[in-house]
Write an enzyme that holds these catalytic residues in place. Sequence first.
Site, PDB file in Angstrom:
ATOM      1  CE  LYS A 168      39.936 -39.567  11.081  1.00  0.00           C
ATOM      2  NZ  LYS A 168      41.089 -39.046  10.311  1.00  0.00           N
ATOM      3  N   GLY A 169      38.155 -38.017  17.570  1.00  0.00           N
ATOM      4  CA  GLY A 169      38.710 -37.488  18.817  1.00  0.00           C
ATOM      5  C   GLY A 169      38.408 -38.322  20.040  1.00  0.00           C
ATOM      6  CD  GLU A 222      31.436 -34.931  20.500  1.00  0.00           C
ATOM      7  OE1 GLU A 222      32.656 -35.188  20.470  1.00  0.00           O
ATOM      8  OE2 GLU A 222      30.857 -34.275  19.616  1.00  0.00           O
ATOM      9  CG  ASP A 223      36.405 -35.004  20.958  1.00  0.00           C
ATOM     10  OD1 ASP A 223      35.244 -34.547  20.875  1.00  0.00           O
ATOM     11  OD2 ASP A 223      37.214 -34.928  20.015  1.00  0.00           O
ATOM     12  CG  ASP A 226      34.636 -24.928  20.731  1.00  0.00           C
ATOM     13  OD1 ASP A 226      34.455 -24.007  21.519  1.00  0.00           O
ATOM     14  OD2 ASP A 226      35.379 -24.818  19.727  1.00  0.00           O
ATOM     15  CE  LYS A 254      37.888 -25.409  23.425  1.00  0.00           C
ATOM     16  NZ  LYS A 254      38.375 -25.149  22.042  1.00  0.00           N
ATOM     17  CG  PHE A 275      42.551 -25.637  19.247  1.00  0.00           C
ATOM     18  CD1 PHE A 275      41.297 -25.707  18.679  1.00  0.00           C
ATOM     19  CD2 PHE A 275      43.484 -26.628  18.933  1.00  0.00           C
ATOM     20  CE1 PHE A 275      40.960 -26.732  17.814  1.00  0.00           C
ATOM     21  CE2 PHE A 275      43.154 -27.661  18.062  1.00  0.00           C
ATOM     22  CZ  PHE A 275      41.895 -27.703  17.508  1.00  0.00           C
ATOM     23  CB  VAL A 276      42.794 -28.555  24.433  1.00  0.00           C
ATOM     24  CG1 VAL A 276      42.749 -27.409  25.440  1.00  0.00           C
ATOM     25  CG2 VAL A 276      41.395 -29.077  24.162  1.00  0.00           C
ATOM     26  CG  ASP A 282      42.434 -33.388  15.175  1.00  0.00           C
ATOM     27  OD1 ASP A 282      41.383 -33.243  15.830  1.00  0.00           O
ATOM     28  OD2 ASP A 282      42.540 -33.045  13.987  1.00  0.00           O
ATOM     29  NE  ARG A 288      42.874 -37.589  15.217  1.00  0.00           N
ATOM     30  CZ  ARG A 288      41.778 -36.826  15.271  1.00  0.00           C
ATOM     31  NH1 ARG A 288      41.199 -36.587  16.415  1.00  0.00           N
ATOM     32  NH2 ARG A 288      41.273 -36.307  14.165  1.00  0.00           N
TER      33      ARG A 288
END
Length: 310
Positions: A168-169, A222-223, A226, A254, A275-276, A282, A288
């Site tokens: 959902k990001g 993509e959000d 990582d 990242k 972590f963001v 989220d 979000r």
Amino acid sequence: MTRPLIHAREPSVTRIEDARFAHGSEEEFASMLDFYNVRWEYEPRTFALRRDEDGRVLEAFSPDFYLTDLDLYVELTTLKQGLVTDKHRKLRRLRELYPEINIKLLYKRDYLSLLAKYGIGAAHEQEAMGVREVLFTASEIERRVNELGAEITRDYAGKEPLLVGVLKGVTCFMADLMRHMSLPLAVDFMTISSYDGDRSGAVRIMQDLSENIEGRDVLIVEDIVDTGMTLNHLMRQLQARNPASLRVVALLDKRVRRLVNVPLDYVGFEVPDAFVVGYGLDHAQRFRNLPFVATFGAEKLRAQEPAEHE
Ligand code: IMP
Ligand code: MG
């Protein structure tokens, strides 16, 4: 055409039941690799670091994991600072003597943030967590997304791309990006499971595309990328459906935490090892709706853990 780096294959070289792990953290890490179909071996090789005059080995080092398809050794460091220093020395020596070896050291902090990301860290650690520092303001994001949209518009001139968003990001990014693309285009979405600590699970598509992508110019949106394990899996799946082209745009990269080296065609911002949350991203489904991107974490943990990376 962009290709995923690992190919379809049998599950792990070493089975989790057969490995003799020294720490619970190693077992958890193995279980996470299994989930993402990344093949591994546990301590498969010992490297001699120092020998005496007769060639007898005086000092040696056995990295915890070898990720077969990535040709990457991973050493997990969950030890005290004094021992970490010794490990750094050994790693330096290993790199001098065996320059062809790829090895990555994961610190306790990296490991804890991996767990926190999947929502399986210790409860008291989660409680102490909060939004820390704004990395990108709403207007900085807007400007950058505008630039990305213009760049993609130029590159896809004459084509009709299909934007594939990973829920959902990606919701905020997708909504803004597509409004900065002046092209005929279509959008579709999919949902992919992420690691939840369940040993029997494997990454899978929870909700598939509604469009057929064969012969289409697919742009994955993509959000954040990582470790790269999610995107790697997704690209393998989509590539197998024979799109005309397959590219990736990620708002956030990242890079310092990458395990699987998936090529990104467009990147909004590089983010540090934190972590963001916000702008679609989220933590346990919250945050979000923040219009900016901020770091999120536990102050306590940050203060305790060594800050340096080699
Ligand atoms: P990867 O498989 O480790 O590359 O992780 C990819 C997915 O994990 C992203 O699509 C996000 O959903 C989530 N993720 C990774 N890092 C973060 C973060 O810092 N904040 C929020 N979600 C993240
Ligand atoms: Mg995601």
